[in-house]
Design an enzyme around this catalytic site. Structure first.
Site, short mmCIF file in Angstrom:
data_model
loop_
_atom_site.label_atom_id
_atom_site.label_comp_id
_atom_site.label_asym_id
_atom_site.label_seq_id
_atom_site.Cartn_x
_atom_site.Cartn_y
_atom_site.Cartn_z
N GLU A 198 0.75 -1.32 -0.02
CA GLU A 198 -0.14 -0.15 -0.11
C GLU A 198 1.03 1.26 0.09
O GLU A 198 1.66 1.26 0.90
CB GLU A 198 -0.86 -0.10 1.25
CG GLU A 198 -1.75 1.23 1.31
CD GLU A 198 -2.90 1.29 2.57
OE1 GLU A 198 -3.17 2.38 2.93
OE2 GLU A 198 -2.91 0.22 3.29
N ASP A 219 -4.04 10.02 9.04
CA ASP A 219 -2.94 9.16 9.34
C ASP A 219 -2.54 9.72 11.00
O ASP A 219 -2.77 10.53 11.38
CB ASP A 219 -1.87 9.30 8.34
CG ASP A 219 -2.15 8.38 7.15
OD1 ASP A 219 -2.12 7.20 7.20
OD2 ASP A 219 -2.23 9.18 6.09
#
EC number: 4.2.1.20
Length: 252
Positions: free
Chosen positions: A37, A48
């Protein structure tokens, strides 16, 4: 277009800590992952956690951002000898998400995963699914533990490549005690759709617990980034290989 089930993936921010080292990491992971990924660096990676945010910011400060970085992603995929999925924000960047989809398709990505899409542009989910397929890719959809069950059912009906279930609202923080329940609940709703679980997985034991709860695969990002940032690339490889070995031994 199939991905390993059960499977293991590592998340890397493209061009971090430098383009050459990024490709070295990918090469080092050969034989230890089923797919990668790869995140397009963006100035505002809101979904994130702190460790991955820092990798985004450092890459952007070094001049790497946007769809142009996908040439490096394609090369990393070749170095690792596995397919890759792009992680790209749909809204928190100065370039268009349509451009990201087109370039990802040109560079051979399996899919583009937009973590902010269901939160910031919920009405565009069907457009994203259709556009991905028009370009020869399959959609990947993000879900958090607090998602309404009707959203997970909506995802199931869209038949994506995968549903990415985040075990925390932001990556790289402590694994929550309720994660098994979250995975089990999601599995009941999404049926046989491929479910990738991420966030805060730091060991083979963590990975196996998530798989036993019902996930098809796990992804590790923050722990690999922490090891790489402290110059311990060999330990990052060992972590990845040990998780993949445990998953392979467990089987389907």
């Amino acid at each position: 277009m199939a991905i390993a089930r059960p499977g293991f993936s590592v998340y890397l921010t493209i061009a971090w800590p430098s383009p050459d080292t990024f490709l070295e990491i990918a090469s080092t992971l050969k034989g230890c992952v089923d797919y990668l990924e790869l995140g397009i660096p963006t100035p505002k990676p809101l979904y994130d956690g702190p460790t991955i945010r820092l990798t985004h910011l450092k890459a952007v400060e070094s001049g790497y951002s946007g769809p142009k970085t996908l040439s490096l992603a394609e090369e990393a995929s070749q170095e690792a000898g596995v397919p890759y999925i792009v992680m790209a924000y749909a809204t928190e960047q100065p370039w268009s998400f349509s451009e990201v989809l087109r370039e990802a398709s040109r560079k051979g990505a399996l899919s583009v995963l937009p973590p902010d899409l269901p939160f910031e542009l919920p009405g565009h989910v069907e457009w994203y699914v259709e556009e991905s397929r028009r370009l020869g890719m399959e959609p990947s959809l993000f879900a958090s533990p607090k998602f309404p069950h009707r959203w997970l059912d909506r995802y199931r009906r869209l038949d994506p490549l995968l549903i990415y279930l985040g075990l925390q609202p932001a990556t790289g923080v402590k694994l929550p005690l309720a994660f098994l329940r979250n995975v089990k609940t999601a599995r009941k709703i999404v049926g046989q759709v491929y479910m990738l679980a991420g966030f805060s997985i730091k060991s083979p034991e963590d990975a196996l617990r998530v798989l036993e709860a019902g996930a098809d695969a796990v992804v590790v990002g923050s722990e690999v980034a922490r090891l790489v940032s402290s110059g311990r690339l060999g330990e990052a490889r060992h972590l990845a290989c040990s998780i993949r070995a445990a998953i392979s031994e467990r089987g389907g």
